[in-house]
Design a protein around this motif. Structure first.
Motif, short mmCIF file in Angstrom:
data_model
loop_
_atom_site.label_atom_id
_atom_site.label_comp_id
_atom_site.label_asym_id
_atom_site.label_seq_id
_atom_site.Cartn_x
_atom_site.Cartn_y
_atom_site.Cartn_z
N SER A 181 5.76 6.51 9.31
CA SER A 181 4.65 5.40 8.08
C SER A 181 5.08 3.95 8.47
O SER A 181 6.41 3.96 8.64
N PRO A 182 4.16 3.41 8.35
CA PRO A 182 3.75 1.36 8.82
C PRO A 182 5.61 0.99 7.90
O PRO A 182 5.56 1.91 6.89
N GLN A 183 6.25 0.44 8.75
CA GLN A 183 7.62 -0.83 8.06
C GLN A 183 7.49 -2.19 7.94
O GLN A 183 6.85 -2.33 8.98
N HIS A 204 -4.90 -4.70 4.93
CA HIS A 204 -6.37 -4.46 6.19
C HIS A 204 -6.25 -2.54 6.17
O HIS A 204 -6.59 -1.90 7.00
N ASP A 205 -5.40 -1.77 4.97
CA ASP A 205 -5.72 -0.76 5.16
C ASP A 205 -7.42 -0.90 4.35
O ASP A 205 -7.15 1.12 4.58
N GLY A 206 -7.40 -1.56 3.56
CA GLY A 206 -9.05 -1.65 2.43
C GLY A 206 -8.51 -0.22 1.27
O GLY A 206 -9.25 -0.25 1.08
N THR A 207 -6.66 0.19 0.80
CA THR A 207 -7.23 0.55 -0.55
C THR A 207 -5.85 -0.31 -1.34
O THR A 207 -5.80 -0.27 -2.08
N VAL A 208 -5.86 -1.64 -0.44
CA VAL A 208 -5.57 -2.94 -1.86
C VAL A 208 -6.71 -4.04 -1.82
O VAL A 208 -6.96 -4.09 -0.78
N ALA A 209 -6.55 -4.22 -3.19
CA ALA A 209 -7.65 -5.54 -2.90
C ALA A 209 -7.03 -6.50 -2.55
O ALA A 209 -6.05 -7.16 -3.36
N ASP A 265 -5.75 5.68 9.49
CA ASP A 265 -5.36 6.62 10.24
C ASP A 265 -5.17 5.41 11.52
O ASP A 265 -6.27 5.34 11.91
N LEU A 266 -4.22 6.11 11.85
CA LEU A 266 -3.64 4.74 12.70
C LEU A 266 -3.47 5.60 14.32
O LEU A 266 -2.71 4.90 14.74
N SER A 267 -3.94 6.54 14.34
CA SER A 267 -3.61 7.44 14.84
C SER A 267 -4.59 6.82 16.60
O SER A 267 -4.37 7.40 17.56
N PRO A 312 0.32 -0.68 -0.06
CA PRO A 312 0.05 -0.28 0.31
C PRO A 312 0.80 1.06 -0.28
O PRO A 312 1.88 1.49 0.88
N ALA A 313 0.13 2.35 -0.56
CA ALA A 313 0.72 3.21 -0.64
C ALA A 313 1.08 4.13 0.09
O ALA A 313 1.79 5.24 0.45
N GLY A 314 -0.16 4.19 1.17
CA GLY A 314 -0.61 5.33 1.95
C GLY A 314 -1.04 6.83 2.01
O GLY A 314 -2.06 6.51 0.64
N PRO A 315 -0.44 7.75 2.37
CA PRO A 315 -0.07 8.29 3.43
C PRO A 315 -0.98 7.92 4.61
O PRO A 315 -1.89 7.72 4.27
#
Length: 230
Positions: free
Chosen positions: A95-97, A107-112, A150-152, A76-79
């Motif tokens: 950013s996550p590493q 699990h961030d929902g941006t990648v199928a 949003d991982l805050s 995933p690309a984020g941000p």
């Protein structure tokens, strides 16, 4: 001849014991019985009827990326909006590493789910036209257990563990970060033992013994108290 046979048998027994000890920590891992089995044999709500291969959703024997061992997914690309707090006194990445990034590729929902580098079987190329099911109903898009970008408001990841080399007032010393049923600390780039807290510090993607894929029971906050003193 008898002496030679004894030496062979003794050597074989020794190797068996060594190999058995080496795999003891992972004997309980069985991804086929977890929700991460997204193949036709999966017992979870989310799966595809288009393949019977289980490991292909995360790993490929050829042509994988180095984000994780033989990794088969598009990163995933984020941000991302990382965790922050006025009481945070450990360095945290922008950013996550490493291993956390590979978790977020689902699990961030941006990648199928089927955004793979290599499809099952011989040859390369990503799969296409897979049928996905949710409780036996084909959805309009691949489903996911999404936490977003949003991982805050989530436990900090890609952050230095302050007790990796010594016990502190607030954290316990991680004496054996690769022992069974405890948290694991990672090296950001290689995944080797180090001092980074990542998603896989608390979660084991290959074992569903302690839902939701926890490394140990959190009854009476046991998993939390493996690190935190209060």
């Amino acid at each position: 001849m008898i002496l030679k046979m004894k030496i062979i048998l003794t050597t074989g027994l020794f190797l068996s014991l060594v190999m058995g000890a080496g795999y003891a920590l992972y004997a309980g891992d069985n991804v086929a019985n977890t929700k991460h089995n997204l193949s036709a044999s999966g017992t979870g709500s989310y799966k595809t009827v288009s393949t019977t291969e289980i490991c292909i959703f995360c790993h490929t024997p050829h042509g994988g990326s180095t984000t994780a061992p033989l990794w088969n997914r598009i990163n995933p690309a984020g941000p991302y909006n990382m965790y922050n707090s006025p009481t945070l006194d450990s360095p945290i990445a922008w950013s996550p590493q490493g291993i956390s990034l590979v978790c977020l590729s689902c699990h961030d929902g941006t990648v199928a789910f089927d955004a793979l580098l290599n499809k099952p079987g011989s040859g390369g190329g990503s799969p296409s036209g897979w049928e996905w099911q949710i409780n036996n109903h084909i959805p309009a898009y691949p489903p996911g257990s999404y936490i977003g970008t949003d991982l805050s408001d989530d436990h900090p990841i890609s952050i230095d563990y302050p007790g990796a080399d010594q016990e502190t007032n607030d954290f316990r010393w991680a004496k054996d970060p690769y022992a069974a049923n405890t948290i694991r600390l990672f090296n950001v780039s290689t995944g080797a033992p180090a001092n980074q807290v990542e998603c896989a510090s608390c979660h084991n993607p290959h074992d569903g013994t302690y839902p939701p894929l926890l490394r140990a029971s959190n009854s009476n906050s046991e998993l939390c108290l493996a690190c935190h003193k209060k």
